[in-house]
Design an enzyme around this catalytic site. Structure first.
Site, PDB file in Angstrom:
ATOM      1  N   ASP A 101       0.854  -1.184   0.000  1.00 21.85           N
ATOM      2  CA  ASP A 101       0.000   0.000   0.000  1.00 21.85           C
ATOM      3  C   ASP A 101       0.885   1.227   0.000  1.00 21.85           C
ATOM      4  O   ASP A 101       1.987   1.212   0.569  1.00 21.85           O
ATOM      5  CB  ASP A 101      -0.904   0.022   1.242  1.00 21.85           C
ATOM      6  CG  ASP A 101      -2.017  -1.013   1.176  1.00 21.85           C
ATOM      7  OD1 ASP A 101      -2.412  -1.396   0.058  1.00 21.85           O
ATOM      8  OD2 ASP A 101      -2.490  -1.433   2.245  1.00 21.85           O
ATOM      9  N   ASP A 117      -6.858  -1.370  -4.686  1.00 22.36           N
ATOM     10  CA  ASP A 117      -7.944  -1.028  -3.761  1.00 22.36           C
ATOM     11  C   ASP A 117      -8.857   0.033  -4.361  1.00 22.36           C
ATOM     12  O   ASP A 117     -10.082  -0.046  -4.243  1.00 22.36           O
ATOM     13  CB  ASP A 117      -7.379  -0.512  -2.436  1.00 22.36           C
ATOM     14  CG  ASP A 117      -6.530  -1.538  -1.703  1.00 22.36           C
ATOM     15  OD1 ASP A 117      -6.730  -2.751  -1.910  1.00 22.36           O
ATOM     16  OD2 ASP A 117      -5.656  -1.117  -0.929  1.00 22.36           O
TER      17      ASP A 117
END
Length: 138
Positions: A101, A117
């Site tokens: 991330d 995402d």
């Protein structure tokens, strides 16, 4: 999936885990996080369980929306975004044991996320809107 994997490789090759760099002051920074959990830090950290859950959710989405996808371009695009995002995160779990991330809207959103995402979120919203529009016209 390709954009997701390319951006993650760029982050891995230029950042140390936990490192942040400001992109837009007071709004956006890139922060390299090694996320071992599911969505929003939920669902534990079992790689096998998280991959299995992703595959189950993809199957449920496909079964639920396959008829709409046959007749609706927005539904096909939405499912493509969801599938590409899920596959991107599954690739991370298989390769790294965690998901990379890096998108960090630190002033307005508490969670760091990635392109996969974002694609999943946009795809789900588009699928729901498309489904609601189809029901409205029926």
């Amino acid at each position: 999936m390709i954009a997701d994997q390319l951006t993650k490789r760029l982050v891995v090759s230029t950042f140390l885990p936990g490192e942040s760099r400001i992109v837009i002051p007071h709004l956006l920074r890139w922060t390299f996080e090694q996320n071992q959990h599911g969505a929003f830090g939920l669902f534990g950290s079992s790689r096998v369980l998280l991959i299995a859950m992703a595959l189950i959710v993809l199957t449920i989405f496909w079964v639920s929306f396959r008829d709409a996808a046959r007749s609706s371009a927005p539904s096909r695009i939405a499912f493509g975004l969801i599938l590409g995002g899920a596959v991107g995160n599954i690739i991370d779990r298989l390769h790294y044991q965690y998901v990379i991330d890096f998108v960090d809207f630190y002033r307005i959103w508490p969670n760091v996320f990635n392109v996969a995402d974002a694609c999943i979120t946009i795809g789900v919203i588009l699928l729901l809107l498309s489904s609601l529009a189809a029901r409205r016209h029926a």
